[in-house]
Scaffold this motif. Sequence first.
Motif, PDB file in Angstrom:
ATOM      1  N   ARG A   9       0.826  -1.216   0.000  1.00 40.42           N
ATOM      2  CA  ARG A   9       0.000   0.000   0.000  1.00 40.42           C
ATOM      3  C   ARG A   9       0.856   1.260   0.000  1.00 40.42           C
ATOM      4  O   ARG A   9       1.759   1.412   0.817  1.00 40.42           O
ATOM      5  CB  ARG A   9      -0.940  -0.019   1.198  1.00 40.42           C
ATOM      6  N   ASP A  52       0.064   4.176   0.931  1.00 40.60           N
ATOM      7  CA  ASP A  52      -0.020   4.987   2.157  1.00 40.60           C
ATOM      8  C   ASP A  52       0.912   4.457   3.252  1.00 40.60           C
ATOM      9  O   ASP A  52       1.391   5.237   4.069  1.00 40.60           O
ATOM     10  CB  ASP A  52      -1.467   5.122   2.648  1.00 40.60           C
ATOM     11  N   HIS A  53       1.193   3.152   3.241  1.00 42.35           N
ATOM     12  CA  HIS A  53       2.156   2.629   4.222  1.00 42.35           C
ATOM     13  C   HIS A  53       3.565   3.140   3.909  1.00 42.35           C
ATOM     14  O   HIS A  53       4.313   3.512   4.812  1.00 42.35           O
ATOM     15  CB  HIS A  53       2.166   1.095   4.206  1.00 42.35           C
ATOM     16  N   ASP A 102       4.252   5.886   2.268  1.00 40.63           N
ATOM     17  CA  ASP A 102       4.259   7.326   2.557  1.00 40.63           C
ATOM     18  C   ASP A 102       4.323   7.586   4.058  1.00 40.63           C
ATOM     19  O   ASP A 102       5.024   8.499   4.509  1.00 40.63           O
ATOM     20  CB  ASP A 102       3.003   7.992   1.980  1.00 40.63           C
ATOM     21  N   ALA A 103       3.560   6.780   4.843  1.00 37.68           N
ATOM     22  CA  ALA A 103       3.550   6.981   6.289  1.00 37.68           C
ATOM     23  C   ALA A 103       4.945   6.751   6.852  1.00 37.68           C
ATOM     24  O   ALA A 103       5.437   7.524   7.679  1.00 37.68           O
ATOM     25  CB  ALA A 103       2.551   6.044   6.950  1.00 37.68           C
ATOM     26  N   ALA A 104       5.612   5.686   6.367  1.00 37.28           N
ATOM     27  CA  ALA A 104       6.958   5.381   6.854  1.00 37.28           C
ATOM     28  C   ALA A 104       7.902   6.532   6.520  1.00 37.28           C
ATOM     29  O   ALA A 104       8.689   6.982   7.355  1.00 37.28           O
ATOM     30  CB  ALA A 104       7.457   4.095   6.214  1.00 37.28           C
ATOM     31  N   ARG A 105       7.757   7.033   5.303  1.00 33.86           N
ATOM     32  CA  ARG A 105       8.613   8.127   4.857  1.00 33.86           C
ATOM     33  C   ARG A 105       8.354   9.379   5.680  1.00 33.86           C
ATOM     34  O   ARG A 105       9.282  10.074   6.108  1.00 33.86           O
ATOM     35  CB  ARG A 105       8.291   8.417   3.394  1.00 33.86           C
ATOM     36  N   ASP A 106       7.066   9.649   5.908  1.00 34.94           N
ATOM     37  CA  ASP A 106       6.668  10.826   6.667  1.00 34.94           C
ATOM     38  C   ASP A 106       7.238  10.767   8.087  1.00 34.94           C
ATOM     39  O   ASP A 106       7.533  11.789   8.689  1.00 34.94           O
ATOM     40  CB  ASP A 106       5.142  10.894   6.711  1.00 34.94           C
ATOM     41  N   LEU A 107       7.383   9.542   8.621  1.00 37.15           N
ATOM     42  CA  LEU A 107       7.901   9.375   9.979  1.00 37.15           C
ATOM     43  C   LEU A 107       9.429   9.290   9.996  1.00 37.15           C
ATOM     44  O   LEU A 107      10.028   8.951  11.004  1.00 37.15           O
ATOM     45  CB  LEU A 107       7.288   8.130  10.620  1.00 37.15           C
ATOM     46  N   GLY A 108      10.032   9.566   8.850  1.00 36.91           N
ATOM     47  CA  GLY A 108      11.489   9.684   8.808  1.00 36.91           C
ATOM     48  C   GLY A 108      12.240   8.412   8.482  1.00 36.91           C
ATOM     49  O   GLY A 108      13.441   8.329   8.735  1.00 36.91           O
ATOM     50  N   ALA A 109      11.546   7.403   7.932  1.00 36.92           N
ATOM     51  CA  ALA A 109      12.206   6.123   7.678  1.00 36.92           C
ATOM     52  C   ALA A 109      13.170   6.202   6.498  1.00 36.92           C
ATOM     53  O   ALA A 109      12.864   6.812   5.482  1.00 36.92           O
ATOM     54  CB  ALA A 109      11.163   5.043   7.424  1.00 36.92           C
ATOM     55  N   ALA A 145      14.482   1.008   6.007  1.00 38.17           N
ATOM     56  CA  ALA A 145      13.409   0.904   7.016  1.00 38.17           C
ATOM     57  C   ALA A 145      12.049   0.900   6.336  1.00 38.17           C
ATOM     58  O   ALA A 145      11.128   0.184   6.747  1.00 38.17           O
ATOM     59  CB  ALA A 145      13.506   2.064   7.999  1.00 38.17           C
ATOM     60  N   ARG A 146      11.932   1.674   5.266  1.00 33.59           N
ATOM     61  CA  ARG A 146      10.678   1.700   4.500  1.00 33.59           C
ATOM     62  C   ARG A 146      10.396   0.336   3.892  1.00 33.59           C
ATOM     63  O   ARG A 146       9.276  -0.152   3.911  1.00 33.59           O
ATOM     64  CB  ARG A 146      10.804   2.714   3.351  1.00 33.59           C
ATOM     65  N   ARG A 190      11.454  -2.519   4.975  1.00 37.64           N
ATOM     66  CA  ARG A 190      11.113  -3.483   6.034  1.00 37.64           C
ATOM     67  C   ARG A 190       9.712  -3.304   6.566  1.00 37.64           C
ATOM     68  O   ARG A 190       9.010  -4.274   6.838  1.00 37.64           O
ATOM     69  CB  ARG A 190      12.126  -3.353   7.173  1.00 37.64           C
ATOM     70  N   VAL A 191       9.279  -2.051   6.718  1.00 38.23           N
ATOM     71  CA  VAL A 191       7.991  -1.845   7.378  1.00 38.23           C
ATOM     72  C   VAL A 191       6.814  -1.815   6.396  1.00 38.23           C
ATOM     73  O   VAL A 191       5.713  -2.234   6.740  1.00 38.23           O
ATOM     74  CB  VAL A 191       8.033  -0.568   8.264  1.00 38.23           C
ATOM     75  N   PHE A 247       5.523  15.119  -0.400  1.00 42.20           N
ATOM     76  CA  PHE A 247       5.328  13.984  -1.314  1.00 42.20           C
ATOM     77  C   PHE A 247       5.191  14.432  -2.769  1.00 42.20           C
ATOM     78  O   PHE A 247       5.310  13.625  -3.674  1.00 42.20           O
ATOM     79  CB  PHE A 247       4.129  13.145  -0.894  1.00 42.20           C
ATOM     80  N   GLU A 259      10.922  12.791   4.537  1.00 44.00           N
ATOM     81  CA  GLU A 259      11.528  12.195   5.734  1.00 44.00           C
ATOM     82  C   GLU A 259      12.353  13.195   6.523  1.00 44.00           C
ATOM     83  O   GLU A 259      12.646  12.970   7.695  1.00 44.00           O
ATOM     84  CB  GLU A 259      12.373  10.957   5.366  1.00 44.00           C
ATOM     85  N   PHE A 271      -3.157  10.209   7.952  1.00 44.99           N
ATOM     86  CA  PHE A 271      -3.720   9.759   6.681  1.00 44.99           C
ATOM     87  C   PHE A 271      -5.212   9.469   6.782  1.00 44.99           C
ATOM     88  O   PHE A 271      -5.706   9.039   7.824  1.00 44.99           O
ATOM     89  CB  PHE A 271      -3.008   8.485   6.218  1.00 44.99           C
ATOM     90  N   PHE A 316       0.789   0.481  10.385  1.00 39.69           N
ATOM     91  CA  PHE A 316       1.485  -0.706   9.905  1.00 39.69           C
ATOM     92  C   PHE A 316       0.800  -1.933  10.511  1.00 39.69           C
ATOM     93  O   PHE A 316       0.807  -2.101  11.728  1.00 39.69           O
ATOM     94  CB  PHE A 316       2.966  -0.645  10.267  1.00 39.69           C
ATOM     95  N   HIS A 342       1.336  -5.106  10.764  1.00 44.15           N
ATOM     96  CA  HIS A 342       2.026  -6.168  11.487  1.00 44.15           C
ATOM     97  C   HIS A 342       2.649  -5.667  12.782  1.00 44.15           C
ATOM     98  O   HIS A 342       3.213  -6.445  13.532  1.00 44.15           O
ATOM     99  CB  HIS A 342       3.096  -6.790  10.590  1.00 44.15           C
ATOM    100  N   PHE A 355       7.426   3.954  16.101  1.00 45.55           N
ATOM    101  CA  PHE A 355       8.146   3.801  14.835  1.00 45.55           C
ATOM    102  C   PHE A 355       8.937   5.058  14.432  1.00 45.55           C
ATOM    103  O   PHE A 355      10.137   5.001  14.170  1.00 45.55           O
ATOM    104  CB  PHE A 355       7.192   3.395  13.710  1.00 45.55           C
ATOM    105  N   GLN A 399      13.063   5.880  14.158  1.00 47.96           N
ATOM    106  CA  GLN A 399      13.724   6.340  12.929  1.00 47.96           C
ATOM    107  C   GLN A 399      14.572   7.574  13.207  1.00 47.96           C
ATOM    108  O   GLN A 399      15.624   7.749  12.626  1.00 47.96           O
ATOM    109  CB  GLN A 399      12.701   6.671  11.831  1.00 47.96           C
ATOM    110  N   LYS A 400      14.075   8.414  14.118  1.00 46.44           N
ATOM    111  CA  LYS A 400      14.812   9.656  14.428  1.00 46.44           C
ATOM    112  C   LYS A 400      15.841   9.422  15.533  1.00 46.44           C
ATOM    113  O   LYS A 400      16.424  10.381  16.055  1.00 46.44           O
ATOM    114  CB  LYS A 400      13.828  10.748  14.870  1.00 46.44           C
TER     115      LYS A 400
END
Lengths: 275, 347
Positions: free
Chosen positions: A165, A167-168, A170-177, A181-182, A184-185, B52, B73, B81, B87, B89, B98, B102-103
């Motif tokens: 997905r 959005d997953h 994008d969410a990971a990226r938005d949280l600084g991954a 890490a992107r 993996r998650v 984005f 990032e 969203f 996530f 899982h 999470f 990352q930070k």
Amino acid sequence: MSYARLNSLLIVMIVTVALIWLAIPFTMAILWSLVDPAEPWTADKLLPPVMSFYRWVDMWENSSLKYALISSYSLAPTAAILGLCLAMPTAFALGRFNFAGRELAKLLCLLPLVVPPFITAIFFSALLFQLGLNTWRFGAIVFAHSILFLPYAIRILTVSFENVRQDHIDAARDLGASPWARFRVAYLPALKPGISATLLIVFIQSIEEFAIAFIIGSPDIVTIPTLLYSALGQDFVRPNAAVLSLILVVPNVFLMLILERLMRSANPALSSGKG
Amino acid sequence: MAAIGIRNLSKSFDGFQALSKFSLDVQQGEFLTLLGPSGCGKTTLLKIISGFLEPSTGSISIGGEDITRVPPENRDTALCFQSYALFPHLNVLQNLEFGLKQKRVSRDQRDARVSEVAAKLGLETQLSKLPNQLSGGQQQRVSLGRALVMRPSVILFDEPLSNLDAKLRDQVRVEIRRIQQDYSLTAIYVTHDQSEALAMSDRIVVLNDGKIVQVDTPEQLYAQPKTRFVADFIGGANLITGRVCSQTKENLTSVETLMGQIQTSHRINKSSENVELCWRPERAQIGKGPYCGTIVHRAFQGQFTDLILEENDMIFRIQTNNDRFRVGEVITFSILPDDVVVLEADG
């Protein structure tokens, strides 16, 4: 007849057909593998007159079965991993990018499957000879198997990549991954069932593949199917062939069961994240 | 200094102009809503702010620092969203942690922030659950919590309530606003739901075709819509065109319309001009008055009753607390000059 009755009748019929389909060949293979050389199993007898494990012991001790097992079970996982690695970039492109002709590209990836295996094998081996890969036969077979079963790998992984997905990611990226890490998650959880399926299918296909293993490998490399061929085709010793068939097929049945379990565990509600 | 400064922002996709020359300042601690119909460019703008999408032209700054080309990032923004994007899982705790991991935030800091946010959002008992074991409202809260633990300069919301049912939406709306005020967060909220925008925002930006139509407080926007589009998009509105006929000494202007002469206290630039007027359905005072109409449809809405009136082939809408009126009745009503707004031409 009520709908429920018809339904149960159909289920019984399907189960019966499946049982006949599976049970008869299996039973025959088991019985043939137990035929004692002292007395042959002739057509007038329902069961072998004398049963023993002689053939099993004989095959194990006096044929190249041990060697064939080692080469088959080292070729197959190597080909599966290499196939997975080779399929990943194409599947990523087909699954994640929108470009003109994408559907056609997906179809073209499946096209090699329509060519009969022997024809592919002959021309592929010619290619390998030209590339000079024939000197390292193990490598040549691994390479050939991973290329040959690439269409399966690409198709399965493309679907998996489509299921990731956005959005997953994008969410990971938005949280600084970071990119890793992107992956993996967001990617890996959605890709896992596809990766397992690819590994297993290429593994099973490679274990069962005869044409290339025979043309490129012989006489240095013996795999279970080539050994089976010599038992059936050259010497025509049916009990020996039965032993080999069972050795070939039983692990595959278990692997297919594992595959089924893995596919079922890919719960769509889990990957959607919405209740 | 404005928390967010947007200057001359434009974005086009294959010839389609999604945003054109968009400029806006958002103040520190302000709750700003981008409101508009689908395709008006509000989500495009949010994606540009979150990083984005790259704008075709123009610039964005946060806290005075230009971030136009900074990837998402590395931006000090957090996005909630529409789909929650939890996530699947990872459990609630892992989802909340999470971003902090990352930070590379220290473990003590991480634990402190997560437990504070979990307490604030009532998620303490849910921390070990997977997202698919939570209700929609709880998932929304986790998504909000995941953004809050990051302590961003700007929090962005992309239609976060659209997947919730009406009752829950009201409740989460209040919660989001409370938390935004508690943390003094600068928030940009995208929605196409006008009641959400009116209820939550300090200011609303109404967008149409990639352009700002009006920026105002919810009260001003409702009472003084500038154009027909805004009047029609926010709340119910009766729109009528007419010709300006006279200006009286009490700064009232009379406009000749199909309903009759309507007086407005709002300023009209030039005389003897065709103008468009707008009045809100609940502003009509039933009883004596110069206007009348026959009720052709009645819809009881609980706290008020919607009446559709017809007169001279014109349809207009009135809302009243009185539920006695029936279809077929003729009623007379008046509208105060203060309640009649003169609209500018669209575009």
